[in-house]
Scaffold this motif. Structure first.
Motif: not given
Length: 334
Positions: A82-102
């Motif tokens: 989870x920590x690694x995935x969240x770090x990668x996701x933090x590089x992106x801004x304009x996307x529907x965050x509620x539609x990606x779960x970890x």
């Protein structure tokens, strides 16, 4: 549905019925994560192995973000640390965050690990957890570019084969002069029997008609000649079975040189032959593109010509790019 491989170092999705739960698998649930939207009947939940592939987790996460941004009918569940995935996701801004779960996992199955042992021992790996979510119908598809052996073993053992299916095949679409053909099998069943190849032909026909949209697809078996009496023992035994098989449009043998011309829509073979064809396709396409670029940049005259033909050449070269066709679905899992 399971899918292996892909243009962005992502695996792929398959179709699966349940077989047998040989290993004691831990219970995972995504109920603690946001529920699906009201149009859930139109939404497909895809599990993506965020730890699979040479470029993980960067490319799987990037692909997940692009998928939910481009398609409103897809939700993504990322399995991995989870920590690694969240770090990668933090590089992106304009996307529907509620539609990606970890879904957090603590283990990773490496490519060099023995597949059966890895599936048995690493129950908290991104692959095993992802397949288990599909088995429990908490997701409709699983995508990975991790260990192909582990995916093949896990797909059959955890998710299970469809009723009546003896050997689930890997079946990628490959480019041809007329569009695409389905190469079945390309890596799942090296020691296939005639009855397996007959099933491959049936599966491939259904896939090309219902998914790709080719009516009455032409089916051919890979051989060293067009004559029925040619080939090894497997091909000679399978040929008459395909001729007599109802429901498929069998046109006979196809030689490797005729595959790129698109003479058949479904190319039937056992996995050893299929894998050789697939890898030669990839290597030849890559080499051709490099040689063409070198030739076009040779001197000033060729560079001027290259500018004139650039749009047409770019479109043509695109057809030879293996990454354009994604990965290979593992067919007939339940």
């Amino acid at each position: 549905m399971l899918w292996y491989g892909g243009a962005v170092e992502l695996g792929c999705v398959l179709h699966i019925p349940i077989i047998m739960d040989v290993f004691a698998l831990p219970e995972y649930s995504v109920e603690k994560y946001p529920k699906r939207r009201k149009n859930m009947a139109e939404t497909v939940r895809v599990v993506v192995d965020a730890m699979g592939g040479d470029n993980a987790p960067a490319e799987p996460v990037k692909a997940a973000v692009e998928a939910v941004a481009e398609r409103e009918d897809i939700d993504v569940i990322l399995t991995g640390r989870q920590d690694v995935i969240e770090k990668e996701l933090s590089k992106f801004q304009n996307y529907p965050k509620e539609r990606i779960q970890i879904v957090n996992t603590t283990e990773v199955i490496e490519t060099a690990e023995p597949p059966v042992l890895a599936i048995r021992k690493k129950k908290d790996s991104s692959i095993v957890v992802g397949l288990n979510l599909v088995k429990k119908q908490e997701a409709e598809a699983f995508v990975s570019s991790g260990s192909s052996g582990a995916i093949l073993v896990g797909g059959q053992v955890i998710v299970g084969r469809s009723k009546g299916v003896q050997r689930p095949p890997l079946a990628p679409l490959i480019p041809t002069q007329n569009g695409v053909s389905l190469l079945i099998d390309c890596g799942a069943n090296v020691d296939a029997r005639p009855e397996h190849l007959v099933q491959f032909a049936k599966m491939g026909s259904i896939y090309m008609e219902d998914v790709v949209g080719i009516k009455n697809p032409r089916v051919a078996i890979v051989n060293i000649g067009a004559e029925e009496e040619k080939g090894n023992a497997l091909v000679k035994e399978t040929f008459p079975l395909l001729k007599e098989c109802p429901g498929i449009n069998f046109i006979g043998s196809i030689e490797a040189r005729d595959i790129p011309a698109g003479y058949a829509d479904v190319i039937v073979c056992e996995a050893f032959v299929g894998n050789v064809i697939l890898k030669l396709y990839e290597g030849l396409g890559s080499t051709f593109i490099k040689m063409l670029k070198t030739g076009l940049m040779k001197d000033t005259r060729s560079k001027i010509g290259a500018l004139l033909v650039k749009p047409a050449v770019k479109e043509t070269m695109k057809a030879f790019d293996a990454s354009e066709y994604g990965g290979a679905p593992l067919l007939e899992l339940s």
